[in-house]
Design a protein around this motif. Structure first.
Motif, PDB file in Angstrom:
ATOM      1  N   UNK A 110      49.026  36.191  35.925  1.00  0.00           N
ATOM      2  CA  UNK A 110      50.440  35.926  36.203  1.00  0.00           C
ATOM      3  C   UNK A 110      51.317  37.172  36.079  1.00  0.00           C
ATOM      4  N   UNK A 111      50.712  38.314  35.704  1.00  0.00           N
ATOM      5  CA  UNK A 111      51.461  39.575  35.734  1.00  0.00           C
ATOM      6  C   UNK A 111      51.659  39.999  37.188  1.00  0.00           C
ATOM      7  N   UNK A 112      52.626  40.840  37.438  1.00  0.00           N
ATOM      8  CA  UNK A 112      52.863  41.323  38.805  1.00  0.00           C
ATOM      9  C   UNK A 112      52.110  42.635  39.002  1.00  0.00           C
ATOM     10  N   UNK A 113      51.163  42.630  39.882  1.00  0.00           N
ATOM     11  CA  UNK A 113      50.361  43.806  40.193  1.00  0.00           C
ATOM     12  C   UNK A 113      50.736  44.306  41.585  1.00  0.00           C
ATOM     13  N   UNK A 114      50.839  45.620  41.715  1.00  0.00           N
ATOM     14  CA  UNK A 114      51.150  46.203  43.011  1.00  0.00           C
ATOM     15  C   UNK A 114      49.891  46.650  43.754  1.00  0.00           C
ATOM     16  N   UNK A 115      48.881  47.082  43.014  1.00  0.00           N
ATOM     17  CA  UNK A 115      47.662  47.591  43.638  1.00  0.00           C
ATOM     18  C   UNK A 115      46.448  46.790  43.173  1.00  0.00           C
ATOM     19  N   UNK A 116      45.538  46.573  44.105  1.00  0.00           N
ATOM     20  CA  UNK A 116      44.316  45.841  43.810  1.00  0.00           C
ATOM     21  C   UNK A 116      43.495  46.547  42.736  1.00  0.00           C
ATOM     22  N   UNK A 117      43.440  47.867  42.780  1.00  0.00           N
ATOM     23  CA  UNK A 117      42.628  48.612  41.816  1.00  0.00           C
ATOM     24  C   UNK A 117      43.097  48.373  40.383  1.00  0.00           C
ATOM     25  N   UNK A 118      44.409  48.251  40.196  1.00  0.00           N
ATOM     26  CA  UNK A 118      44.945  48.020  38.849  1.00  0.00           C
ATOM     27  C   UNK A 118      44.568  46.628  38.355  1.00  0.00           C
ATOM     28  N   UNK A 119      44.668  45.646  39.239  1.00  0.00           N
ATOM     29  CA  UNK A 119      44.267  44.277  38.885  1.00  0.00           C
ATOM     30  C   UNK A 119      42.787  44.227  38.534  1.00  0.00           C
ATOM     31  N   UNK A 120      41.953  44.874  39.351  1.00  0.00           N
ATOM     32  CA  UNK A 120      40.523  44.848  39.093  1.00  0.00           C
ATOM     33  C   UNK A 120      40.156  45.545  37.792  1.00  0.00           C
ATOM     34  N   UNK A 121      40.876  46.592  37.451  1.00  0.00           N
ATOM     35  CA  UNK A 121      40.637  47.241  36.149  1.00  0.00           C
ATOM     36  C   UNK A 121      40.910  46.257  35.013  1.00  0.00           C
ATOM     37  N   UNK A 122      41.991  45.514  35.141  1.00  0.00           N
ATOM     38  CA  UNK A 122      42.371  44.578  34.081  1.00  0.00           C
ATOM     39  C   UNK A 122      41.375  43.434  33.945  1.00  0.00           C
ATOM     40  N   UNK A 123      40.946  42.863  35.081  1.00  0.00           N
ATOM     41  CA  UNK A 123      40.004  41.748  35.002  1.00  0.00           C
ATOM     42  C   UNK A 123      38.634  42.227  34.520  1.00  0.00           C
ATOM     43  N   UNK A 124      38.237  43.444  34.925  1.00  0.00           N
ATOM     44  CA  UNK A 124      36.961  43.984  34.452  1.00  0.00           C
ATOM     45  C   UNK A 124      37.002  44.210  32.951  1.00  0.00           C
ATOM     46  N   UNK A 125      38.095  44.759  32.443  1.00  0.00           N
ATOM     47  CA  UNK A 125      38.178  45.000  31.011  1.00  0.00           C
ATOM     48  C   UNK A 125      38.191  43.694  30.228  1.00  0.00           C
ATOM     49  N   UNK A 126      38.822  42.686  30.773  1.00  0.00           N
ATOM     50  CA  UNK A 126      38.806  41.362  30.149  1.00  0.00           C
ATOM     51  C   UNK A 126      37.368  40.869  29.979  1.00  0.00           C
ATOM     52  N   UNK A 127      36.569  40.984  31.026  1.00  0.00           N
ATOM     53  CA  UNK A 127      35.183  40.528  30.963  1.00  0.00           C
ATOM     54  C   UNK A 127      34.338  41.416  30.062  1.00  0.00           C
ATOM     55  N   UNK A 128      34.565  42.717  30.096  1.00  0.00           N
ATOM     56  CA  UNK A 128      33.831  43.633  29.209  1.00  0.00           C
ATOM     57  C   UNK A 128      34.107  43.307  27.746  1.00  0.00           C
TER      58      UNK A 128
END
Length: 240
Positions: A110-128
């Motif tokens: 639900x955060x506002x992301x401007x770039x896909x790469x930033x979102x993917x970094x966040x979701x990857x770190x969540x899973x890690x």
């Protein structure tokens, strides 16, 4: 040093994270061309007994857009992140451990992301974090390494001082020039992954290949052992 290299995925599947956990360094290949209808902006979950896509809307620019530059399409008055969280909440309403991860995941979506790469970094770190994977990450966009396909992968290995590449399941098996790697002192090892089985909420049979969220929501603290310990996580082949 053993290294693995792969494009960023949105909420990646278990095989992606398993390979990451096997190496000394993981290079996220984010400076290459964005691929439509791939896993860079979508992932699959189990919903009502079927595999369904969760897709992040992106702005359709040039076909040459790099992953690291790809912008999200936030123009819909119904925020895509809130919609996806509602879908996940419904899909995993019977999963025993959904509530344990819901807060952190909701904050990301639900955060506002401007770039896909930033979102993917966040979701990857969540899973890690959830799976206790501590393999260091490097992003190819920060390395300034030239080349394409096999040459690019070899140059990335050389840039970080790797002696071995743990290569994955995808197209790299067709284009990697193993002999060229050997001439440069880099051996190529093929990743072997047997998908574990575990109890999924909803009707059987077991459905492999979903986002790693599926394992977390169903198995909670046991997820790491199921993914990484073959004794705990019975391989799919053995269960068939």
């Amino acid at each position: 040093m053993i290294v693995a290299i792969h494009q960023p995925h949105y909420l990646p599947w278990l095989g992606y994270l398993h390979r990451m956990a096997q190496v000394d360094l993981f290079i996220v290949l984010d400076h290459v061309q964005f691929e439509r209808r791939n896993y860079q902006n979508r992932s699959q979950i189990r919903l009502e007994g079927e595999a369904r896509w969760l897709s992040v809307p992106v702005i359709q620019g040039s076909q040459k857009d790099r992953i690291v530059d790809k912008r999200l399409d936030n123009g819909d008055p119904r925020p895509w992140g809130a919609t996806q969280f509602s879908t996940l909440k419904h899909a995993y309403r019977e999963a025993e451990h959904f509530a344990a991860y819901a807060g952190a995941l909701r904050a990301i979506l639900e955060a506002r992301w401007e770039r896909l790469a930033e979102l993917n970094r966040a979701t990857l770190q969540f899973l890690r974090d959830a799976l206790g994977i501590r393999t260091p990450l490097v992003y190819s966009s920060e390395l300034d390494v030239p080349g394409a396909k096999s040459e690019l992968i070899l140059n990335l290995c050389k840039a970080v001082g790797a002696q071995r590449l743990l290569a994955g399941f995808g197209g790299s098996r067709a284009y990697l020039e193993v002999e060229a790697f050997a001439r440069e002192g880099v051996s190529v090892q093929w990743h072997e992954f047997k998908h574990p089985t575990y109890r999924q909420c909803g009707p059987q049979p077991f459905m492999p290949g979903l986002a790693a969220l599926d394992l977390l929501f169903n198995c909670g603290p046991q997820s790491r052992a199921i993914l990484l310990d073959p004794v705990v996580g019975q391989p799919l082949r053995a269960a068939a």
